[in-house]
Design an enzyme around this catalytic site. Structure first.
Site, mmCIF file in Angstrom:
data_model
loop_
_atom_site.group_PDB
_atom_site.id
_atom_site.type_symbol
_atom_site.label_atom_id
_atom_site.label_comp_id
_atom_site.label_asym_id
_atom_site.label_seq_id
_atom_site.Cartn_x
_atom_site.Cartn_y
_atom_site.Cartn_z
ATOM 1 N N LYS A 115 1.021 -6.927 83.985
ATOM 2 C CA LYS A 115 1.227 -5.865 82.994
ATOM 3 C C LYS A 115 -0.073 -5.102 82.724
ATOM 4 O O LYS A 115 -0.040 -3.907 82.445
ATOM 5 C CB LYS A 115 1.781 -6.429 81.686
ATOM 6 C CG LYS A 115 3.150 -7.056 81.857
ATOM 7 C CD LYS A 115 4.251 -6.365 81.084
ATOM 8 C CE LYS A 115 5.580 -6.743 81.713
ATOM 9 N NZ LYS A 115 6.736 -6.567 80.910
ATOM 10 N N LYS A 197 10.368 -8.727 92.164
ATOM 11 C CA LYS A 197 11.551 -9.037 91.357
ATOM 12 C C LYS A 197 12.186 -7.752 90.816
ATOM 13 O O LYS A 197 11.487 -6.759 90.589
ATOM 14 C CB LYS A 197 11.210 -10.012 90.216
ATOM 15 C CG LYS A 197 10.531 -9.413 89.016
ATOM 16 C CD LYS A 197 10.656 -10.323 87.781
ATOM 17 C CE LYS A 197 10.113 -9.576 86.559
ATOM 18 N NZ LYS A 197 10.477 -10.095 85.280
ATOM 19 N N LYS A 200 13.309 -4.285 84.796
ATOM 20 C CA LYS A 200 13.807 -3.116 84.068
ATOM 21 C C LYS A 200 12.731 -2.059 83.891
ATOM 22 O O LYS A 200 13.038 -0.925 83.567
ATOM 23 C CB LYS A 200 14.455 -3.516 82.746
ATOM 24 C CG LYS A 200 13.653 -4.346 81.782
ATOM 25 C CD LYS A 200 14.508 -4.525 80.530
ATOM 26 C CE LYS A 200 14.489 -5.912 79.949
ATOM 27 N NZ LYS A 200 13.247 -6.234 79.248
HETATM 28 P P1 ATP Z 1 10.022 -6.054 82.203
HETATM 29 O O1 ATP Z 1 10.292 -5.425 83.514
HETATM 30 O O2 ATP Z 1 10.031 -5.078 81.058
HETATM 31 O O3 ATP Z 1 8.897 -6.996 82.182
HETATM 32 P P2 ATP Z 1 12.083 -7.954 82.662
HETATM 33 O O4 ATP Z 1 13.113 -7.285 83.485
HETATM 34 O O5 ATP Z 1 11.195 -8.939 83.315
HETATM 35 O O6 ATP Z 1 11.275 -6.889 81.856
HETATM 36 P P3 ATP Z 1 12.475 -9.548 80.248
HETATM 37 O O7 ATP Z 1 12.972 -9.003 78.968
HETATM 38 O O8 ATP Z 1 11.031 -9.822 80.328
HETATM 39 O O9 ATP Z 1 12.875 -8.615 81.461
HETATM 40 O O10 ATP Z 1 13.300 -10.835 80.623
HETATM 41 C C1 ATP Z 1 14.513 -11.231 80.072
HETATM 42 C C2 ATP Z 1 15.047 -12.429 80.827
HETATM 43 O O11 ATP Z 1 15.500 -12.025 82.128
HETATM 44 C C3 ATP Z 1 14.024 -13.526 81.077
HETATM 45 O O12 ATP Z 1 14.631 -14.788 80.891
HETATM 46 C C4 ATP Z 1 13.633 -13.352 82.509
HETATM 47 O O13 ATP Z 1 13.200 -14.555 83.097
HETATM 48 C C5 ATP Z 1 14.930 -12.862 83.123
HETATM 49 N N1 ATP Z 1 14.695 -12.039 84.305
HETATM 50 C C6 ATP Z 1 13.998 -10.875 84.348
HETATM 51 N N2 ATP Z 1 14.001 -10.354 85.588
HETATM 52 C C7 ATP Z 1 14.710 -11.219 86.362
HETATM 53 C C8 ATP Z 1 15.081 -11.241 87.746
HETATM 54 N N3 ATP Z 1 14.719 -10.275 88.579
HETATM 55 N N4 ATP Z 1 15.823 -12.276 88.204
HETATM 56 C C9 ATP Z 1 16.216 -13.250 87.373
HETATM 57 N N5 ATP Z 1 15.908 -13.298 86.054
HETATM 58 C C10 ATP Z 1 15.162 -12.305 85.545
#
Ligand code: ATP
Ligand code: LTN
Length: 334
Positions: A115, A197, A200
């Site tokens: 980040k 990964k 969002k």
């Molecule tokens: P950002 O991109 O803003 O960091 P993020 O997509 O990683 O966000 P979070 O709000 O940080 O989302 O995560 C919410 C939940 O979704 C967490 O439990 C995280 O482990 C899970 N998660 C996020 N991305 C993935 C993915 N690609 N595959 C599986 N689980 C995920």
């Protein structure tokens, strides 16, 4: 323990649009664990401001996320769904735990490194101590289990270390939590770069399926998903693109990897991508419907928000008061 059930805590940030990765890696497991545990599912809006947000947008996203929890199948009368900012204990315990966390530990956090690289113009203290606030979330509810995607394992380990350290000094104050990472769907990858990964905050909308995408968009994005030049549907380490699509299809359809390989034996990528798109669209359709209904029922959602914030606040305060006493803060005069 509450009413004889073990405690479960998890949260998601109200930043960006929720993706299929968030759903398959986290939210879907949350729904499945509802019966077994006393569940607290939080919209972690304090975490969201570690990255600059538009206030009106953040408020709207936070409410949509809470409604999405319900739309995905979590019963808000039986489980506690609330905003982190409505329970001040998160921030208060977060401060105390900061004093039990070493900079050396925080320096090792890979999410912080990622980040900071992404937001080089705003590497603030909150971004750095983000994992400590997450530890506070979890420990405040004496959580036994924390369902998350694989990317959060490092934060969970840190939470356990902080809790253990605190307990070693003050006695058994915190329950030591266990991570729950679902077998399938723990790490859904980007459709445009399957070595990254699905996230969002990805700027390319074609890289992610958003939970709110309509059927045509979903099918189109899967059609365009990056795969290799082979034609067979085989699950293999050196084919990250097709492996990711098999993973997605497997969790969405409930079929095993072997069953998927057999089903598409002799068929090409085109057929397979279409099937993945249709299956994912089918899974998301009832969620869209329920979400629409909730959007029209302001009074119901407001009632949930109020009642659950009170319940969460009550439980959180019990732990907070205990911790404050242990570290030596003066008693409140009543
Ligand atoms: P950002 O991109 O803003 O960091 P993020 O997509 O990683 O966000 P979070 O709000 O940080 O989302 O995560 C919410 C939940 O979704 C967490 O439990 C995280 O482990 C899970 N998660 C996020 N991305 C993935 C993915 N690609 N595959 C599986 N689980 C995920
Ligand atoms: N850090 C998590 C979100 C999060 C969380 C939590 C998850 C904040 N507090 C407590 C589980 C338990 C993330 O970025 N996905």
């Amino acid at each position: 323990m509450l009413d004889g059930k073990k405690m479960l805590f998890s949260g998601m940030q109200a930043t960006g649009n929720i993706t299929l990765g968030n759903y398959l890696g986290a939210l879907k497991n949350w729904v499945n664990l509802c019966d077994e545990y006393e569940c607290f599912y939080c919209v972690v809006d304090l975490h969201s401001i570690t990255v600059r947000q538009n206030p009106a947008e953040l408020r709207k996203r936070a409410r949509n996320l809470l409604m999405l929890y319900i739309a995905a199948g979590i019963d808000p009368e039986k489980n506690c769904l609330y905003y982190q900012s409505h329970v001040s204990g998160h921030a208060e315990l977060g401060w105390i735990l900061n004093c039990f966390t070493y900079m050396g530990e925080l320096n090792r956090m890979t999410q912080f490194k990622d980040k900071s690289a992404k937001h080089a113009d705003n590497i603030n203290g909150g971004l750095y101590t983000y994992p400590v606030l997450m530890a506070a979330d979890i420990l405040l509810f004496q959580s036994d289990v924390v369902p998350v995607g694989a990317d959060q394992m490092q934060h969970l380990e840190l939470t356990r270390d902080i809790a253990q350290r605190f307990n070693n000094v003050y006695g058994d104050v915190f329950t030591i939590p266990e991570a729950y990472v679902g077998k399938a769907g723990a790490r859904i990858m980007s459709l445009q770069d399957p070595t990254k990964k699905m996230s969002k905050s990805d700027e390319n909308p074609n890289a992610s399926i958003y939970i709110m995408d309509d059927r045509d968009t979903i099918i189109r994005k899967f059609k365009r998903a990056v795969t290799d030049s082979d034609t067979r549907i085989i699950y293999s380490e050196d084919k990250p693109g097709i492996r990711n699509l098999i993973d997605i299809y497997s969790v969405a359809s409930g079929k095993t990897i072997e069953e998927v390989e057999k089903e598409f034996d002799g068929k090409g990528y085109g057929d397979f991508k279409l099937a993945v798109g249709e299956t994912v669209a089918d899974v998301l359709e009832p969620i869209h419907k329920r979400f629409d209904e909730l959007s029209k029922d302001k009074a119901y959602v407001d009632g949930i928000i109020k009642a659950n914030a009170e319940k969460a606040g009550y439980i959180a305060n019990k732990t907070l008061r205990k911790v404050q006493k242990k570290v030596g803060f003066p008693e409140r005069i009543r």
